[in-house]
Every structure is written in structure tokens, then in C-alpha cells.
Design a protein around this motif. Sequence first.
Motif, mmCIF file in Angstrom:
data_model
loop_
_atom_site.group_PDB
_atom_site.id
_atom_site.type_symbol
_atom_site.label_atom_id
_atom_site.label_comp_id
_atom_site.label_asym_id
_atom_site.label_seq_id
_atom_site.Cartn_x
_atom_site.Cartn_y
_atom_site.Cartn_z
ATOM 1 N N GLU A 104 0.940 -1.222 -0.137
ATOM 2 C CA GLU A 104 -0.016 -0.009 -0.055
ATOM 3 C C GLU A 104 0.889 1.328 0.108
ATOM 4 O OE1 GLU A 104 -2.048 0.836 3.724
ATOM 5 O OE2 GLU A 104 -0.779 -0.392 4.898
ATOM 6 N N PRO A 105 0.390 2.584 -0.543
ATOM 7 C CA PRO A 105 1.159 3.567 -0.528
ATOM 8 C C PRO A 105 1.506 4.091 0.670
ATOM 9 C CG PRO A 105 -0.752 3.705 -2.189
ATOM 10 C CD PRO A 105 -0.967 2.668 -1.420
ATOM 11 N N ILE A 106 2.567 4.436 1.063
ATOM 12 C CA ILE A 106 3.105 4.991 2.204
ATOM 13 C C ILE A 106 2.622 6.695 2.261
ATOM 14 C CG2 ILE A 106 4.796 5.670 3.475
ATOM 15 C CD1 ILE A 106 6.572 3.487 2.614
ATOM 16 N N ARG B 225 4.079 6.032 18.399
ATOM 17 C CA ARG B 225 2.910 6.437 19.190
ATOM 18 C C ARG B 225 2.100 7.525 18.331
ATOM 19 N NH1 ARG B 225 5.052 6.463 23.692
ATOM 20 N NH2 ARG B 225 5.639 8.535 23.853
ATOM 21 N N ALA B 226 3.176 8.640 17.715
ATOM 22 C CA ALA B 226 2.376 9.732 17.173
ATOM 23 C C ALA B 226 1.881 9.488 15.623
ATOM 24 C CB ALA B 226 3.306 10.795 17.176
ATOM 25 N N LEU B 227 2.856 8.740 14.940
ATOM 26 C CA LEU B 227 2.288 8.182 13.521
ATOM 27 C C LEU B 227 1.287 7.185 13.691
ATOM 28 C CD1 LEU B 227 5.780 8.358 12.017
ATOM 29 C CD2 LEU B 227 4.057 9.879 11.867
ATOM 30 N N SER B 228 1.315 6.044 14.609
ATOM 31 C CA SER B 228 0.408 5.169 14.567
ATOM 32 C C SER B 228 -1.196 5.652 15.096
ATOM 33 C CB SER B 228 0.788 4.095 15.689
ATOM 34 O OG SER B 228 2.023 3.497 15.345
ATOM 35 N N SER B 229 -1.250 6.720 16.023
ATOM 36 C CA SER B 229 -2.458 7.470 16.313
ATOM 37 C C SER B 229 -3.101 8.176 15.198
ATOM 38 C CB SER B 229 -2.178 8.472 17.525
ATOM 39 O OG SER B 229 -1.582 9.528 16.797
ATOM 40 N N MET B 230 -2.577 8.303 13.980
ATOM 41 C CA MET B 230 -3.121 8.785 12.801
ATOM 42 C C MET B 230 -3.842 8.137 11.980
ATOM 43 S SD MET B 230 0.024 11.399 11.822
ATOM 44 C CE MET B 230 -1.034 12.222 10.614
ATOM 45 N N GLY B 231 -3.504 6.443 11.906
ATOM 46 C CA GLY B 231 -4.279 5.270 11.273
ATOM 47 C C GLY B 231 -3.755 5.490 10.075
ATOM 48 N N VAL B 232 -2.617 5.892 9.658
ATOM 49 C CA VAL B 232 -2.189 5.953 8.430
ATOM 50 C C VAL B 232 -0.948 4.943 7.980
ATOM 51 C CG1 VAL B 232 -3.174 8.094 7.783
ATOM 52 C CG2 VAL B 232 -0.773 7.913 8.394
ATOM 53 N N SER B 233 -0.548 4.661 6.964
ATOM 54 C CA SER B 233 0.707 3.973 6.438
ATOM 55 C C SER B 233 1.994 5.213 6.835
ATOM 56 C CB SER B 233 0.590 3.260 5.287
ATOM 57 O OG SER B 233 0.493 4.219 4.419
ATOM 58 N N TYR B 234 3.127 4.538 7.419
ATOM 59 C CA TYR B 234 4.055 5.349 7.553
ATOM 60 C C TYR B 234 5.438 4.560 7.605
ATOM 61 C CZ TYR B 234 4.278 3.636 12.347
ATOM 62 O OH TYR B 234 4.332 2.853 13.503
ATOM 63 N N GLU B 235 6.698 5.252 7.338
ATOM 64 C CA GLU B 235 8.051 4.944 7.485
ATOM 65 C C GLU B 235 8.594 5.807 8.534
ATOM 66 O OE1 GLU B 235 9.599 4.447 3.799
ATOM 67 O OE2 GLU B 235 9.715 6.520 3.488
ATOM 68 N N ILE B 236 9.758 5.638 9.065
ATOM 69 C CA ILE B 236 10.704 6.085 9.778
ATOM 70 C C ILE B 236 11.969 5.937 9.189
ATOM 71 C CG2 ILE B 236 11.603 6.881 12.019
ATOM 72 C CD1 ILE B 236 9.146 5.667 13.425
#
Length: 334
Positions: free
Chosen positions: A12-14, A38-49
Motif C-alpha cells: 500500500e502507498p506510504i 506513537r504519534a504516527l500510529s495514532s493517525m491511522g495511516v501507513s508510515y515509515e521512519i
Amino acid sequence: MTETAPVPSSPEPIRISAVVPVYNEAESLRPLTEELTRALSSMGVSYEILFVDDCSTDGSLRVLLELRRQDRHIRIVRFRRNFGQTAGMAAGFDHARGELVVTLDGDLQNDPADIPAMVKKLEEGWDIVAGWRRKREDGFLLRRLPSIVANRLIGLYTGVSIHDTGCTLKVFRAQVLRGVSLYSDQHRFLPVVYAGAGARVTEMEVNHRSRRFGSSKYGLSRATRVLLDLLSIKLIAQFSQRPLHYFGVLSLTFFLFALFFVLVGLIGVENAFQGDASALASFNRWELPVVSIVILLMMLVVYFALLGLLGELAVKASGMHKRGTLDRLLNELH
């Protein structure tokens, strides 16, 4: 520059890429990763660090590798030698896969909890949201005062009023970041650069925390580089958009000087023909220098006018005469 064991592409697109330049921040990396997750997961979107290790010598890479083994969202880019924060930022932009790119420092002074609000602000129709550390937790004399002076100077010189250009915590649309080379300390001028190209830039207050581990890697020694970068960015921005106007101003300035000396010469000639012996002697003494100065100034007039015309041809040849590369990228957002 190497990327350590890149993870497979996500099906899925990040949505969000968090870019974190790191240089000797081993103690900060674990709590920072926890707060970012914690901050990125709370947004309910795909992410990378995406951590960019600027050839740290304190074991930061070892900590990052361990964190990556525990979390599939983490990616690591490592420089073979120390290049500085701007190079780290540029490498992060090149490797980021998200639709939005968030940048922040690795020393825990930026608060990841501000990211959701900044992304929400961006989605109101902005291209860049810059953080404003209104209440800074830094020393006044060595950090806050130089920052205040620099930000005022940047605002006056560029016409882009950003209260805190030095705050690394920013959110960008990824399209805005394409096709721009960064060097020296120019990462701090990104809002200024893109605002001049038509990007919609805003700012919002963010939390700023005192440093918990280690010491700052930057001091007053960078002030000279920042000033020189400011001059180069202003010049490049003007040259790339209207080179003939820029060099035309220089050409006109030298033409006015030449006109002044021509008038001086004419006055001398008039006095000489009126039979004033002292004026005639003065005219004979200054005739050659005045003529030489006028010729030199007219050569400069022609020189800068031709530079402006060549600049226009170069811009036209590169496809930027009507709409710059940044403008084309920004139009994709509308």
C-alpha cells in the motif's frame, strides 16, 4: 552513502515518511522512536521512519540496527563520512517514499506529538507547514538571540515572514521536494525557497523541549555560512525567474554612472569654450581620465546586458522561461 538492508516495498502507498538526520544521538534514539511510533500510529495511516546516520561515532548505528530489527517501519541510510545536516536531509528526501514528508531532529527537542496537528494543518490546503518554537528551551545569548536576529534578517531580505526558519520540525508535500539540490546549510531555507516558487507556506506553534542527552552540534560558527547561503538563495531565485531584470538593474546602474561622467565632461567643455583659462587647464588635465571612466562604464553596461540576455536564453533552453520546475511540480497538487 549506503542504505542498510532496505525493506521490501509496501503493498500500500506510504502516507507519511518521517526523516530524521542523526549524528551521535545514540541515547535519544530509543525514546524518539517510541514517541514517533506513537504519534504516527495514532493517525491511522501507513508510515515509515527514515533515519539518516551522518557517520556517527557513538554507536548510533548499532542502536538503529537493533531498532530496525524490532520495527519494520524503520529504514536506515548511512553516510560513509560526515557530511552535515543538510546532506542528511537531502538523502532523506531522496529515499522517502511517503506522500507527505515530516522532518525533525534526532535529539528529542522536537516533539513528535505535534505531527498529527501539523499534518491536519497541511491538509487545509498548504504545501509546507513550518514549526515555530515560540517558547524555546535554549540559552538566550548563544541560541535564541542569534535565531531572532537571523529570522528577522531572512524575513526582510526575502519577503517571506517565517518566525523560526531554524526549526527542523516541518511537514511537506513530497511533490514539493523533487528536483532541488541542497548544500551547505540550505535546508533551513526550504520554506523561503518554495514560497518564492509559489508554494503555499504557513507555520504553527510547536512544543520545544530542553535537550536531555549530549550537547548541541551547532553553534555561532555556522552564522557566516547561513548568511552566505541566504545571499546565494536570493541570487539564484532571482536569476532563475528573471535574469534579464536582475542584470538589467546592474547595467542601468552603471549607465547612470556613465551618464554622470558624461555630464561632467560636457560641463568642462562648456567652461573651456567660454575662455576660462583655469577651466581650460582643468579640462585638459581631467579629459583623458573622464573619457576612460566613461568607456569602462559603458563596457560594463554592455557586459551585464549581454549576461542578462544569455541568462534568458539559458532559462528558455532549460524549459523554465514560462514556468519553473518547481511550479510544474506544485501544479500537480492543485
